[in-house]
Structure formats: structure tokens, C-alpha cells
Design a protein around this motif. Structure first.
Motif, PDB file in Angstrom:
ATOM      1  N   THR A  69       6.482-107.838 -14.534  1.00 27.67           N
ATOM      2  CA  THR A  69       7.355-108.030 -15.694  1.00 27.67           C
ATOM      3  C   THR A  69       7.519-106.674 -16.386  1.00 27.67           C
ATOM      4  O   THR A  69       6.625-105.817 -16.330  1.00 27.67           O
ATOM      5  CB  THR A  69       6.759-109.037 -16.681  1.00 27.67           C
ATOM      6  OG1 THR A  69       5.533-108.513 -17.203  1.00 27.67           O
ATOM      7  CG2 THR A  69       6.501-110.386 -16.011  1.00 27.67           C
ATOM      8  N   LEU A  70       8.646-106.486 -17.032  1.00 31.64           N
ATOM      9  CA  LEU A  70       8.853-105.233 -17.755  1.00 31.64           C
ATOM     10  C   LEU A  70       7.889-105.104 -18.920  1.00 31.64           C
ATOM     11  O   LEU A  70       7.552-103.990 -19.342  1.00 31.64           O
ATOM     12  CB  LEU A  70      10.300-105.137 -18.241  1.00 31.64           C
ATOM     13  CG  LEU A  70      11.381-105.099 -17.164  1.00 31.64           C
ATOM     14  CD1 LEU A  70      12.745-104.786 -17.783  1.00 31.64           C
ATOM     15  CD2 LEU A  70      11.059-104.094 -16.069  1.00 31.64           C
ATOM     16  N   LEU A 109      12.096-108.068 -25.145  1.00 27.09           N
ATOM     17  CA  LEU A 109      11.337-108.540 -23.978  1.00 27.09           C
ATOM     18  C   LEU A 109       9.935-108.992 -24.377  1.00 27.09           C
ATOM     19  O   LEU A 109       9.438-110.007 -23.874  1.00 27.09           O
ATOM     20  CB  LEU A 109      11.260-107.438 -22.926  1.00 27.09           C
ATOM     21  CG  LEU A 109      12.604-106.970 -22.349  1.00 27.09           C
ATOM     22  CD1 LEU A 109      12.399-105.851 -21.337  1.00 27.09           C
ATOM     23  CD2 LEU A 109      13.345-108.136 -21.698  1.00 27.09           C
ATOM     24  N   ALA A 119      15.653-110.703 -17.368  1.00 27.66           N
ATOM     25  CA  ALA A 119      15.312-109.693 -18.371  1.00 27.66           C
ATOM     26  C   ALA A 119      16.567-109.189 -19.076  1.00 27.66           C
ATOM     27  O   ALA A 119      16.550-108.968 -20.295  1.00 27.66           O
ATOM     28  CB  ALA A 119      14.577-108.522 -17.724  1.00 27.66           C
ATOM     29  N   HIS A 129      13.190-109.592 -14.237  1.00 26.13           N
ATOM     30  CA  HIS A 129      12.101-108.607 -14.326  1.00 26.13           C
ATOM     31  C   HIS A 129      11.775-108.088 -12.928  1.00 26.13           C
ATOM     32  O   HIS A 129      11.503-106.892 -12.746  1.00 26.13           O
ATOM     33  CB  HIS A 129      10.872-109.248 -14.960  1.00 26.13           C
ATOM     34  CG  HIS A 129      11.017-109.541 -16.417  1.00 26.13           C
ATOM     35  ND1 HIS A 129      10.525-108.710 -17.405  1.00 26.13           N
ATOM     36  CD2 HIS A 129      11.596-110.578 -17.063  1.00 26.13           C
ATOM     37  CE1 HIS A 129      10.793-109.230 -18.605  1.00 26.13           C
ATOM     38  NE2 HIS A 129      11.443-110.364 -18.414  1.00 26.13           N
TER      39      HIS A 129
END
Length: 556
Positions: free
Chosen positions: A25-26, A95, A198, A217
Motif C-alpha cells: 500500500t502507498l 491515503l 488509490a 495501491h
């Protein structure tokens, strides 16, 4: 399989196509790079540096503030921002709160902004008071398109000649959002899955309504991993040491991933700039010792046309790259001859996050090539009339692509998604070919192709030839109606300062040994300026619409 991926034989030493591609995931990436590089500067804006630790603290405070406004996993938050510190702060804040980012362009017309807000479902918008952006955003709120408008005061980042307006009444100042959030950070951030969206990244909308590419993501983190697998063996990046000029707009996928995300993951410093101008860029290189400059062709054209460019000190520049649109061969060769710097490049698109191809750092020949498919990415050339029929090396057709970086489709657009994919491959709309060694070449956009007297005519080939004319600064070629041929090429040319104008007949004479008779432009129009997209790429849709209106008026 080796023959199927013939580009592997051309890979630089140490680069492997089948190397494992990491996805995350970011928010996990953000947690990692802000801890790892905490004391280092993440970006510089108006001579003020912001460290990774400060970026983390600011984004977390803003994220908590967004959660107080109701942002939950899956909530769409629109960012209507140019390149200011507000972008990375609001991007990661959204995010962290579990939301998805919807990018809006500062050059979007009001109707486009309204469409994207309605289509994406974004009811919260973050913007700045630069120019009239806050006022336009306030109008969108008055029209019932927004529940919350958050406005950052640009003057908080230091003095500037850029005009600003007061924060509109009823808007929430970004600084107040951060203050509220800092007073009540959550014990735990919402959980995010790699397959969650995302970013909704709207494509240019050159035909019809803009489409929101759903970038997960996994897509965006895979792109970062792919770039790293390509770059590390070639030492293209110097982690923790590079100073990267960021003049490309962060609301565009090229700058978002290839510049911002990559730089942050590597612990490098962004030199964040609101817009491109030659003097500032040269100062960033000569005085601030920038080491990396990613740009679009129009920026390289402007630098190559600078009269004293051969006398400027560009010695700090380690890597120069071009993307966003094909770089004319003549421009690349002229810049290298004047400065000694080779301009690397590649190809990608919004839907690929934007990883696609890249030229090796060291290469010989291959003029006009966009390079080799990057690790983990498959590409093929297929017939224009049958996207399942794969063509051999050297044959021109449509490029199709697949990989972990490729979008899952378009938001709220099942028909467009179905039309864009065949058997898991994304049809790019780009016409090109692959040579025997796996290098890809772009010929043109499928939709830009001109059919003249039964022949396929590619505007980009005509543009490349016109760029060889010493008086030409920029050129765009489109197809216009022609009573005899059906369609014919029309060239729109911007001359270099002080250059002597030329006629269509003179241009055709110049091109006679460079193009086929069916490719020679039938019309020429000299312009003071050519239209460009928000990213600085030459844009044809305005020219096409002008010609359509002319034809309509002539028929009345």
C-alpha cells in the motif's frame, strides 16, 4: 518464451525481466520512507526545505483532520492543486485516512471540473488560493457539488510573485484542518488493501468525456518497484543524494509516480516548482546543483533553443529524461550536441501508472526508439483490424500491454473498459513496431492517423521531418478534410524567435527528400504559439476543433 520476449537479450547487465516485483500500500511505503529518511529534505519550495519527518507530521495531522470531516476507506477526495507543498501533504493525508485521491487539473474548465466531481463522487476538495483556483472551487461548492472546501494559503510558503486571492468565506483553511487533526491523531490508521483504488486519474479527454483510470495501491507500488529493478543495476538513481527538478505537474501520472513517488522511496529531494521556465530550471541546475531533470519534449525544445545553452554549466546533471510525448529525434540530437547531455526516455501512459518502456542508460543507435519493455511488463504489436493477431518484428500495428502496473479499468465506464482490454491485454491506442532486438518505436496515435488517398499517413513522421527545418521551434500536424484525398495533412508551425517565415511550397520543397508524396502537408499555418495540455505536451484537440468549426461555417 525467450523468443516471445526478445527484449531480454538487449537488457543491460544486472537487469532481469523476471525479477520479483514488490507491491504494497502507498501508506506502508509512506511509513517506510518517512522513517528511513526522516532527517533528510523531502522537497524544497521557494528556498524552504521540508524534511521527511515534517512531511510525515503534516500529512498525519491533515489525515486526522480529513477523518473528522468524514473521510473513511473508499471516500473520494479531490485535489485541485498545482505543484506546491499542499499536493504531497494532501495526497498522503487522503491515503492515510483511507480515502482515494481524485486528481483535477488547474487548467480544467469549470464544466470539466464539475463532470469529474460528479463522476468520481468526490464531495471534498483541497485547493490553493493561487490565481482564481479558490474562487472557482468556491463556485463549485455554491453549485452544490461539494460538502467541504479546504483551501491552503500559498503565502504561507514564502513570498512569491504569483497572485493569490483571499480564502473564500465558508472554506476551511488547510492550516486549520492540520491544527484540528494534530490535536487528535488516531491510535491506528484505517486499514488499506493493495487492491484498493488509490487514485482516480482522469485521462486527457482528447475525445469525448474524460475517463477515470482506476489505479490501485498495487498498480502504483508495482510501478515504483519496476522502475527500481530497471534503475538500480544501471545506477540511474543515487538514493538519498539526488536533487530532482519537479516542474512536471503532480496531478499528472508522469510526475506523480516517476518523479514524486520514486524520489520519495529513494530518499531524494524534490525541487518543487509551480511551473516551468527556462531561467529557473537553469538556476536549479547551475546554482542548486540539480542532478536529475525529467521533462516533456516542449521543455527540451525550449532549452535547446536557448541561445546560450552551450555555455551554461550543466555539470551537476547526472540524468536527463523525456516523457509524456515522443521527443523529436532532431531535438534530442541538437541538445546533446550543444550540451553533451543525452536525453533518456521511454513510453508509458496513465493506464500503466505510467511504467512501460525505457531506454537503457547507455545505448547506441536506435534513433527514435522509446526503449525496451521494463521488468515484469509484456508488450506486443497487434493488427489494427484484429487485436488478437500478433504481428512479427518490423510490422506496424497497435501496441498492447499487460503487467502488475496496468489499471483494472475505468471508473463507472464498463463499456469503455471492455473495449480497452482483449484477453487481459490493454490496447494502448498507440501505433508502433518492435525491432528484432525488442526495441519499440512509436509511429503515432491510432486516433491521429490520417487516411489520405487510401494511404495511412502518420502525423508524427511528418512532424519529425519538419523539426529538421532550422526555423521551426514547434509543430503539430493534424488531418483535415480534403475533397480529392478524403483527408490531407495540415501543419501548424511555431517559428523560432527571429526566424524568417516560409510558405507551404517552400516547406514541401524542404520535405521532398524526407517524406513520400502522400505524406507531404497540403496546408500550412504559422502560429505565434501552439496549444498545449496542462502537462506542457503539444495538444491537437483545439486545432482539430478549430478546423471542424471552419468546415461547419463554410458549409452554412
Amino acid at each position: 518464451m525467450g523468443e516471445e520476449r526478445r527484449w531480454e537479450r538487449s537488457y543491460p547487465a544486472g537487469v532481469r525481466w523476471d525479477a520479483p516485483i514488490a507491491t504494497a500500500t502507498l501508506t506502508d511505503l509512506f511509513d517506510d520512507f518517512t522513517r528511513r529518511w526522516a532527517a533528510k529534505p523531502a522537497f524544497e519550495y521557494r528556498n524552504r526545505q521540508t524534511t521527511y519527518a515534517e512531511l510525515r507530521a503534516g500529512a498525519e495531522a491533515a489525515a486526522a483532520g480529513l477523518m473528522d470531516l468524514g473521510v473513511r476507506p473508499g471516500t473520494a477526495v479531490a485535489l485541485y492543486l498545482p505543484n506546491t507543498p499542499l499536493h504531497p501533504l494532501a495526497f498522503f493525508a487522503t491515503l492515510l485516512a483511507g480515502g482515494r485521491v481524485v486528481h483535477l487539473s488547474p487548467l480544467d474548465a469549470e464544466r470539466e471540473l464539475a463532470y469529474k466531481l460528479k463522476d468520481s463522487g468526490a464531495r471534498i476538495l483541497v485547493t490553493t488560493n493561487i490565481g482564481f483556483m479558490a474562487l472557482l472551487a468556491s463556485k463549485l461548492r455554491s453549485d452544490g457539488l461539494l460538502d467541504h472546501l479546504i483551501v491552503g494559503d500559498d503565502t504561507a510558503f514564502g513570498p512569491s510573485a504569483i497572485p493569490t486571492t483571499p480564502v473564500p468565506e465558508g472554506a476551511l483553511p488547510f492550516e486549520r484542518l492540520r491544527e484540528r487533526g494534530a490535536a487528535g491523531l488516531p491510535r491506528q490508521w484505517p486499514r488499506t488493501d493493495v487492491e484498493d483504488i488509490a487514485v482516480l486519474q482522469y485521462t486527457g479527454g482528447t475525445t469525448g468525456k474524460p475517463k477515470g483510470a482506476m489505479l490501485t495501491h498495487a498498480n502504483l507500488s508495482a510501478a515504483c518497484s519496476i522502475y527500481k529493478l530497471w534503475s538500480d543495476p544501471q545506477r540511474i538513481s543515487a538514493p538519498g543524494e539526488d536533487r530532482v527538478i519537479c516542474v512536471l505537474p503532480l496531478f499528472h501520472i508522469y510526475a506523480l509516480t516517476s518523479v514524486m513517488l520514486r524520489s520519495f522511496v529513494e530518499g531524494n529531494q524534490l525541487l518543487l516548482r509551480v511551473r516551468f521556465d527556462v531561467d529557473t530550471t537553469l538556476e536549479d541546475i547551475e546554482v542548486k546543483k540539480a542532478t536529475v531533470f525529467p521533462a516533456v519534449p516542449t521543455m527540451w525544445i525550449a532549452l535547446a533553443n536557448r541561445p546560450d545553452i552551450d555555455k551554461r554549466d550543466l555539470s551537476s546533471l547526472r540524468y536527463a529524461a523525456s516523457g509524456g510525448a515522443p521527443l523529436p529525434v532532431e531535438v534530442a540530437e541538437r541538445f546533446q550536441k550543444l550540451t553533451g547531455h543525452r536525453i533518456g526516455g521511454g513510453w508509458g501512459m496513465t493506464e500503466t501508472s505510467p511504467a512501460g518502456t525505457a531506454m537503457p542508460r547507455e545505448w547506441t543507435g536506435r534513433a527514435g526508439s522509446v526503449g525496451l519493455p521494463l521488468p515484469g511488463i509484456d508488450m506486443q504489436i497487434v493488427a489494427l483490424d484484429d487485436p488478437r493477431r500478433v504481428l512479427p518484428p518490423g510490422a506496424k500495428g497497435e501496441i498492447r500491454i499487460r503487467g502488475p502496473n496496468v489499471t483494472k479499468g475505468y471508473w463507472n465506464a464498463p463499456e469503455e473498459t471492455a473495449a480497452a482490454f482483449v484477453d487481459g491485454w490493454l490496447l494502448t491506442g498507440d501505433i508502433g513496431f518492435m525491432d528484432e532486438d525488442g526495441y519499440f518505436y512509436l509511429v503515432d496515435r491510432k486516433k491521429d492517423m490520417i487516411i489520405s488517398g487510401g494511404f495511412n499517413v502518420y502525423p508524427r513522421i511528418i512532424e519529425e521531418a519538419i523539426y529538421e527545418h532550422p526555423a521551426v521551434a514547434e509543430v503539430s500536424v493534424i488531418g483535415v478534410a480534403d475533397a480529392y484525398r478524403g483527408e490531407a495533412a495540415k501543419a501548424f508551425v511555431q517559428l523560432k524567435p527571429g526566424a524568417r517565415p516560409f510558405t507551404l511550397e517552400e516547406l514541401r520543397a524542404f520535405l521532398a527528400d524526407k517524406l513520400g508524396r502522400h505524406e507531404l502537408p497540403a496546408h500550412l499555418e504559422l502560429r505565434d504559439q501552439l496549444p498545449k495540455t496542462p502537462v506542457g505536451k503539444l495538444s491537437k484537440k483545439e486545432l482539430i476543433e478549430e478546423e471542424r468549426q471552419k468546415m461547419k461555417a463554410a458549409a452554412e
